[in-house]
Scaffold this motif. Structure first.
Motif, PDB file in Angstrom:
ATOM      1  N   GLU A 109       1.023 -13.465 -10.315  1.00 34.84           N
ATOM      2  CA  GLU A 109       1.006 -12.654 -11.535  1.00 34.84           C
ATOM      3  C   GLU A 109       0.465 -11.258 -11.235  1.00 34.84           C
ATOM      4  O   GLU A 109       0.962 -10.256 -11.777  1.00 34.84           O
ATOM      5  N   ILE A 110      -0.527 -11.165 -10.389  1.00 36.26           N
ATOM      6  CA  ILE A 110      -1.067  -9.853 -10.016  1.00 36.26           C
ATOM      7  C   ILE A 110       0.017  -9.021  -9.333  1.00 36.26           C
ATOM      8  O   ILE A 110       0.174  -7.829  -9.608  1.00 36.26           O
ATOM      9  N   CYS A 111       0.780  -9.649  -8.437  1.00 33.49           N
ATOM     10  CA  CYS A 111       1.843  -8.935  -7.730  1.00 33.49           C
ATOM     11  C   CYS A 111       2.929  -8.426  -8.679  1.00 33.49           C
ATOM     12  O   CYS A 111       3.612  -7.445  -8.366  1.00 33.49           O
ATOM     13  N   LYS A 125       5.658   0.744   3.655  1.00 32.15           N
ATOM     14  CA  LYS A 125       5.733   1.717   4.758  1.00 32.15           C
ATOM     15  C   LYS A 125       4.370   1.968   5.388  1.00 32.15           C
ATOM     16  O   LYS A 125       4.290   2.437   6.524  1.00 32.15           O
ATOM     17  N   THR A 126       3.302   1.672   4.650  1.00 23.77           N
ATOM     18  CA  THR A 126       1.959   1.893   5.185  1.00 23.77           C
ATOM     19  C   THR A 126       1.442   0.674   5.937  1.00 23.77           C
ATOM     20  O   THR A 126       0.904   0.792   7.038  1.00 23.77           O
ATOM     21  N   THR A 127       1.604  -0.490   5.334  1.00 26.18           N
ATOM     22  CA  THR A 127       1.005  -1.712   5.891  1.00 26.18           C
ATOM     23  C   THR A 127       1.979  -2.560   6.692  1.00 26.18           C
ATOM     24  O   THR A 127       1.544  -3.446   7.435  1.00 26.18           O
ATOM     25  N   GLY A 128       3.280  -2.336   6.526  1.00 24.50           N
ATOM     26  CA  GLY A 128       4.271  -3.185   7.191  1.00 24.50           C
ATOM     27  C   GLY A 128       4.461  -4.520   6.501  1.00 24.50           C
ATOM     28  O   GLY A 128       5.147  -5.398   7.031  1.00 24.50           O
ATOM     29  N   LEU A 129       3.876  -4.679   5.304  1.00 27.33           N
ATOM     30  CA  LEU A 129       3.907  -5.956   4.592  1.00 27.33           C
ATOM     31  C   LEU A 129       4.687  -5.834   3.292  1.00 27.33           C
ATOM     32  O   LEU A 129       4.949  -4.742   2.796  1.00 27.33           O
ATOM     33  N   LYS A 130       5.015  -6.977   2.717  1.00 32.85           N
ATOM     34  CA  LYS A 130       5.615  -7.046   1.396  1.00 32.85           C
ATOM     35  C   LYS A 130       4.518  -7.226   0.359  1.00 32.85           C
ATOM     36  O   LYS A 130       3.419  -7.714   0.660  1.00 32.85           O
ATOM     37  N   LEU A 131       4.795  -6.833  -0.869  1.00 30.47           N
ATOM     38  CA  LEU A 131       3.885  -7.119  -1.970  1.00 30.47           C
ATOM     39  C   LEU A 131       4.034  -8.594  -2.320  1.00 30.47           C
ATOM     40  O   LEU A 131       5.035  -9.001  -2.922  1.00 30.47           O
ATOM     41  N   ASP A 132       3.054  -9.396  -1.895  1.00 31.52           N
ATOM     42  CA  ASP A 132       3.189 -10.845  -2.028  1.00 31.52           C
ATOM     43  C   ASP A 132       1.811 -11.491  -2.095  1.00 31.52           C
ATOM     44  O   ASP A 132       0.848 -10.971  -1.490  1.00 31.52           O
ATOM     45  N   PRO A 133       1.688 -12.633  -2.778  1.00 36.24           N
ATOM     46  CA  PRO A 133       0.396 -13.342  -2.844  1.00 36.24           C
ATOM     47  C   PRO A 133      -0.136 -13.792  -1.491  1.00 36.24           C
ATOM     48  O   PRO A 133      -1.322 -14.120  -1.371  1.00 36.24           O
ATOM     49  N   PRO A 361      12.335 -26.390   1.556  1.00 32.07           N
ATOM     50  CA  PRO A 361      10.921 -26.754   1.419  1.00 32.07           C
ATOM     51  C   PRO A 361      10.059 -25.638   0.825  1.00 32.07           C
ATOM     52  O   PRO A 361       9.066 -25.213   1.413  1.00 32.07           O
ATOM     53  N   ALA A 362      10.445 -25.201  -0.370  1.00 37.79           N
ATOM     54  CA  ALA A 362       9.730 -24.085  -1.002  1.00 37.79           C
ATOM     55  C   ALA A 362       8.583 -24.627  -1.855  1.00 37.79           C
ATOM     56  O   ALA A 362       8.476 -24.322  -3.043  1.00 37.79           O
ATOM     57  N   PHE A 363       7.700 -25.402  -1.229  1.00 35.97           N
ATOM     58  CA  PHE A 363       6.626 -26.039  -1.978  1.00 35.97           C
ATOM     59  C   PHE A 363       5.638 -25.027  -2.550  1.00 35.97           C
ATOM     60  O   PHE A 363       5.015 -25.261  -3.585  1.00 35.97           O
ATOM     61  N   THR A 364       5.482 -23.908  -1.863  1.00 34.26           N
ATOM     62  CA  THR A 364       4.608 -22.835  -2.353  1.00 34.26           C
ATOM     63  C   THR A 364       5.377 -21.510  -2.366  1.00 34.26           C
ATOM     64  O   THR A 364       4.852 -20.461  -2.036  1.00 34.26           O
ATOM     65  N   GLY A 365       6.645 -21.571  -2.750  1.00 33.53           N
ATOM     66  CA  GLY A 365       7.488 -20.387  -2.740  1.00 33.53           C
ATOM     67  C   GLY A 365       8.139 -20.187  -1.384  1.00 33.53           C
ATOM     68  O   GLY A 365       7.935 -20.969  -0.453  1.00 33.53           O
ATOM     69  N   LEU A 366       8.943 -19.151  -1.284  1.00 35.92           N
ATOM     70  CA  LEU A 366       9.637 -18.832  -0.041  1.00 35.92           C
ATOM     71  C   LEU A 366       9.016 -17.603   0.611  1.00 35.92           C
ATOM     72  O   LEU A 366       8.753 -16.603  -0.053  1.00 35.92           O
ATOM     73  N   GLY A 367       8.806 -17.682   1.929  1.00 35.76           N
ATOM     74  CA  GLY A 367       8.332 -16.540   2.693  1.00 35.76           C
ATOM     75  C   GLY A 367       9.506 -15.695   3.151  1.00 35.76           C
ATOM     76  O   GLY A 367      10.509 -15.548   2.449  1.00 35.76           O
TER      77      GLY A 367
END
Length: 518
Positions: A109-111, A125-133, A361-367
């Motif tokens: 929800e925060i994301c 572009k700064t962290t190399g990461l996606k906005l994700d929990p 196997p998306a038990f906690t969502g998909l990465g």
């Protein structure tokens, strides 16, 4: 001259400790299981104090079992589950709540908040990461918004936020040092991976004070000196013998830290650009060495600092599969379809094919590459003839399909066609899975002689810091493989199966979207 490095591997489901000698020999301790806490659907927690106790116990038991190492330790190395986040009191070093584990999806929800969604391009572009929990920044926000008194403590400068390595360093050094390495900092979603510092804009965006975070350092650094006291050790369930042997470590320096997947990449000797490894553990993590300049993905993959030696930082492109070995645990513990993991190979081999049955196997969502926290697991293709064996095989195959997608996207992002992949982790014991993986990728796969490459890798880094090891060339001579899998004639069939799996993923995502609209 000391003859051993202690290498601690603090993982998601257990903690282990090892003695590493100058010839690359590895002596393990007993494993200490970490309790998995599931307070709500999609929530995953750990007791951080139990994690610290697990480190103390495994190191103590290692030294008691190997008395020749007592007083003969060069340094200590630490590798850890990465994004798992602890909020703890600066003065007491005690957590204010259970740690939020990397798998936890509570901050979805925060994301979704507009303020963060608007800044997602900057985050990427700064962290190399996606906005994700998955990552630590939203976990820190959750603590401040949901744990009574946390925001006030943070405002007063009394609250620290740490990934597991920073928390353990703080405890082991008696609060004298609060440090983390670049590979772990890279997973906080607050770290500028190009300039190797926390980003002021992101700190402000998430409301995190820089002095509440662990100081970033290269992987090969002096992270502090162990300083345990008898009074402190008496607070934990330790025998007198364990306490005594732990006190013998006082004065030893912590000289190598790396997040588990970066450590495994290093332990696998993936020192060259394009070298690739996959660790098959609770999750599956595929990393490619992309050299000394970060490569930012167009396909939902992640970029992080992997390690830094002598002022030179190596970066990795990464795909993260949340459910790897966890699928096998699910087949065993929740469904009761197997009694032991080794049964899977015989069951899979008993079938001519998968019968058209696919597990998502998306038990906690998909990465990666989907990054959809709302998708849930599904099984498709069931017929009246489908049975236990088909579901087990679908579970094992799902692990290989997910990893194959990651390698395909890495090729698109980098232009590098991998001709070989190194693998490690307990799930590699499945010959069926490894052969299927080779067939799907069309390349050779080499399994390391030891599945403990995370602990090996960080031990090697610690040794480079102190001069225990002298060069990368020396380290290459310490690597040994156990088995190589080559593609079989089954490549056409498995390629078709991969296409069917991707359709199953699309169906699961469609169902999640429908539920979101209702």
């Amino acid at each position: 001259m000391a003859e051993y490095i202690i290498s601690v591997d603090q993982g998601t489901t257990s903690t282990k400790a090892f003695l590493l000698d100058r010839k690359g020999n590895f002596i393990p301790s007993s494993s200490f299981p970490i309790k998995q806490i599931y307070p709500e659907a999609g929530f995953v927690e750990h007791d951080a104090e139990e994690i610290f106790l697990s480190v103390l116990k495994t190191v103590a038991d290692l030294l008691i079992s190997n008395p020749e190492a007592v007083g003969n330790i060069d340094s200590l190395a630490l590798t850890n589950q990465r994004e798992t986040t602890v909020a703890f009191d600066r003065n007491s070093s005690l957590p204010i709540a259970n740690a939020i584990v990397w798998q936890c999806r509570r901050t979805a929800e925060i994301c979704r908040r507009e303020i963060y969604k608007q800044n997602e391009p900057y985050i990427c572009k700064t962290t190399g990461l996606k906005l994700d929990p998955y990552f630590s920044a939203t976990k820190m926000r959750w603590f401040m918004e949901n744990v009574e008194g946390a925001k006030d403590k943070a405002d007063r400068g009394e609250l620290l936020f740490g990934t597991i390595d920073g928390f353990l360093v703080y405890k082991l050094t008696n609060k004298k040092s609060f440090c983390s390495d670049y590979s772990n900092c890279s997973r906080t979603m607050l770290f500028d991976i190009t300039n190797l510092r926390y980003d002021p804009k992101l700190l402000e965006l998430f409301g995190i004070k820089e002095d509440s975070l662990a100081q970033p350092r290269p992987s090969c650094s002096d992270f502090g000196t162990i300083e345990l006291s008898k009074d402190m050790l008496e607070n934990y369930a330790l025998t007198a013998e364990q306490q005594e042997v732990l006190l013998s470590l006082n004065g030893i320096h912590i000289t190598g830290i790396a997040g588990d997947q970066a450590a495994a990449l290093f332990g696998q000797n993936c020192f060259g650009r394009g070298d690739t490894k996959t660790t098959y553990g609770t999750g599956c993590f595929t990393l490619m060495n992309v050299g000394e300049e970060p490569v930012f993905s167009d396909n939902g993959l992640l970029t992080s600092a992997a390690w830094s030696i002598d002022g030179r930082t190596t970066y990795a492109l990464e795909g993260s599969v949340f459910q790897g070995g966890a699928v096998i645990s699910w087949l065993k513990d929740e469904l009761g379809l197997i009694k032991e993991p080794y049964e899977c190979d015989g069951i899979c081999a008993s079938l001519e094919d998968n019968g058209g049955v696919y597990l998502v196997p998306a038990f906690t969502g998909l990465g990666a590459p989907y990054w959809n926290p709302d998708v849930r697991g599904s099984i498709v293709g069931l017929t009246r003839g489908s049975g236990r064996n088909h579901i087990v095989r679908a579970g094992i195959e799902s692990i290989a399909y997910q990893v194959t997608e990651l390698l395909e996207l890495m090729k698109e992002d980098t232009g590098i066609s991998s001709t070989h992949m190194k693998v490690d982790g307990g799930v590699c014991a499945s010959n069926f899975l490894m052969q299927l993986q080779s067939d799907l990728l069309g390349i050779d796969i080499t399994r390391a002689r030891s599945d403990e490459m995370t602990a090996m890798g960080v031990g090697l880094l610690a040794g480079l810091t102190t001069g225990f090891f002298t060069s990368l060339e020396e380290l290459k001579g310490l690597y040994y493989s156990s088995k190589t899998y080559s593609p079989s004639e089954n490549m056409t069939c498995v390629g078709k199966a991969l296409g069917e799996y991707k359709k199953a993923v699309k169906a699961a995502a469609f169902m999640a979207a429908l539920e979101g609209e209702s």
